[in-house]
Design an enzyme around this catalytic site. Sequence first.
Site, PDB file in Angstrom:
ATOM      1  N   SER A  12      -0.713   2.879   3.373  1.00  0.00           N
ATOM      2  CA  SER A  12       0.083   3.208   4.559  1.00  0.00           C
ATOM      3  C   SER A  12      -0.706   3.973   5.606  1.00  0.00           C
ATOM      4  O   SER A  12      -0.206   4.192   6.706  1.00  0.00           O
ATOM      5  CB  SER A  12       1.284   4.056   4.135  1.00  0.00           C
ATOM      6  OG  SER A  12       0.833   5.311   3.631  1.00  0.00           O
ATOM      7  N   GLY A  13      -1.915   4.402   5.247  1.00  0.00           N
ATOM      8  CA  GLY A  13      -2.673   5.262   6.137  1.00  0.00           C
ATOM      9  C   GLY A  13      -2.510   6.733   5.813  1.00  0.00           C
ATOM     10  O   GLY A  13      -3.080   7.600   6.484  1.00  0.00           O
ATOM     11  N   GLY A  14      -1.748   7.042   4.769  1.00  0.00           N
ATOM     12  CA  GLY A  14      -1.561   8.427   4.346  1.00  0.00           C
ATOM     13  C   GLY A  14      -2.466   8.783   3.181  1.00  0.00           C
ATOM     14  O   GLY A  14      -3.125   7.923   2.585  1.00  0.00           O
ATOM     15  N   ASP A  16      -1.712   9.902   0.129  1.00  0.00           N
ATOM     16  CA  ASP A  16      -1.276   9.500  -1.207  1.00  0.00           C
ATOM     17  C   ASP A  16      -1.761   8.100  -1.562  1.00  0.00           C
ATOM     18  O   ASP A  16      -2.322   7.868  -2.646  1.00  0.00           O
ATOM     19  CB  ASP A  16       0.249   9.562  -1.311  1.00  0.00           C
ATOM     20  CG  ASP A  16       0.784  10.979  -1.179  1.00  0.00           C
ATOM     21  OD1 ASP A  16       0.075  11.918  -1.562  1.00  0.00           O
ATOM     22  OD2 ASP A  16       1.918  11.141  -0.702  1.00  0.00           O
ATOM     23  N   SER A  17      -1.549   7.147  -0.667  1.00  0.00           N
ATOM     24  CA  SER A  17      -1.988   5.780  -0.951  1.00  0.00           C
ATOM     25  C   SER A  17      -3.509   5.654  -0.864  1.00  0.00           C
ATOM     26  O   SER A  17      -4.115   4.844  -1.565  1.00  0.00           O
ATOM     27  CB  SER A  17      -1.317   4.786  -0.004  1.00  0.00           C
ATOM     28  OG  SER A  17      -1.588   5.084   1.346  1.00  0.00           O
ATOM     29  N   CYS A 101      13.913  -0.188   1.624  1.00  0.00           N
ATOM     30  CA  CYS A 101      12.534  -0.621   1.883  1.00  0.00           C
ATOM     31  C   CYS A 101      11.795  -0.871   0.577  1.00  0.00           C
ATOM     32  O   CYS A 101      11.098  -1.876   0.424  1.00  0.00           O
ATOM     33  CB  CYS A 101      11.802   0.430   2.711  1.00  0.00           C
ATOM     34  SG  CYS A 101      10.049   0.076   2.975  1.00  0.00           S
ATOM     35  N   GLY A 125       1.370   4.617  -3.606  1.00  0.00           N
ATOM     36  CA  GLY A 125       1.118   6.050  -3.639  1.00  0.00           C
ATOM     37  C   GLY A 125       2.348   6.876  -3.956  1.00  0.00           C
ATOM     38  O   GLY A 125       2.393   8.064  -3.610  1.00  0.00           O
ATOM     39  N   CYS A 194      11.688   6.250   7.776  1.00  0.00           N
ATOM     40  CA  CYS A 194      10.571   5.710   7.004  1.00  0.00           C
ATOM     41  C   CYS A 194       9.705   4.757   7.809  1.00  0.00           C
ATOM     42  O   CYS A 194       8.498   4.690   7.600  1.00  0.00           O
ATOM     43  CB  CYS A 194      11.099   4.985   5.765  1.00  0.00           C
ATOM     44  SG  CYS A 194      12.196   3.586   6.123  1.00  0.00           S
TER      45      CYS A 194
END
Length: 351
Positions: A12-14, A16-17, A101, A125, A194
Amino acid sequence: MIAREKVYVGMSGGVDSSLSAALLVQQGYDVTGVYMKNWTEDEPGMHCPWADDLADAKRVAVKLNIPFKVFDFQKEYKHLVVDYMIDEYKLGRTPNPDIMCNQEVKFGLFLRAALADGASKIATGHYARSNGRHLLRAANDDKDQTYFLYRVTGEAVEKTIFPIGDYQTKDDVRADAAKFGLSTARKKDSQGICFIGTVNIRDFLAQYVQTEPGDIIDRGTGKVVGRHDGALFYTLGQRHGLDVGGGLPYYVVDKDMDKNIVYVSRNLNDGSFWREKIELNNLHWINESPVTGRAYQIRVRHRALLVAAKVESLDTDSIALILSNPVRAVAPGQSVVLYNGDEVLGGGIVK
């Protein structure tokens, strides 16, 4: 040479992932990063950060030297998640788009597309764990995200890896991401809706629904204590944003959508504010359904404390739960998730 297991990681670009991808590379998997393009529209005064997130995900993939793809789910996402959320709010209910989602996109569309593209598993993530087909709570209950995952299938769980499910703190995640040299190590967590980021739900809904002003009425006295700009914008238990007079705070305790009235109370013991019995429909069980008469634990919202609850009755699409302790502000449309210890059984939506 033995072929390595091919895993597609939703990135996602965060942080965690990003760390999830790095850990899988370290563990020897054949990793491909995938950015899911779900929502790219800017609303008036609202910037959708998808392009920035995509760029961050790409930078991490380059750092890890892994292939990177973009799966475009915008059309399906609008229909399955956004339209669902809007329709539920129009009915005066309180939906959770993150849950939809996960059910429809991340563990539905993404999983099927990844498997069709040659992957044997996917990874995300999320703070969660699994044991075969069984979804388990994360090691740190405060970070646990299984509330949002209760509508996935056992088959999807079996095909999913949760690399950060054993992490105890976000600081640990960020520290390990920094050790891998990931550019997202210090990136702030996304907030708000989200799919569009830091946007107030009222501001978003205002672009899609027409509302009329109405009265805010004190349940105890029957007096009008304020005005609202649309009953659908308010949810049970809400305290902020009422714009009513001073003194003790008011809480939303009920709504009449037909009359466009929001009822409030300063009495935290108001009968409609607390529930000792909860009835759910639109049920989903990850593997097997619970057993009538048995006690389990439930969570009525993300990060809420687990509460013991006994199954009073159960049929194909309805369950009644008797709670050991009453819980407050359980709104129609929101999800309640059942647990058997660490295992997530599934759950349903409040009638």
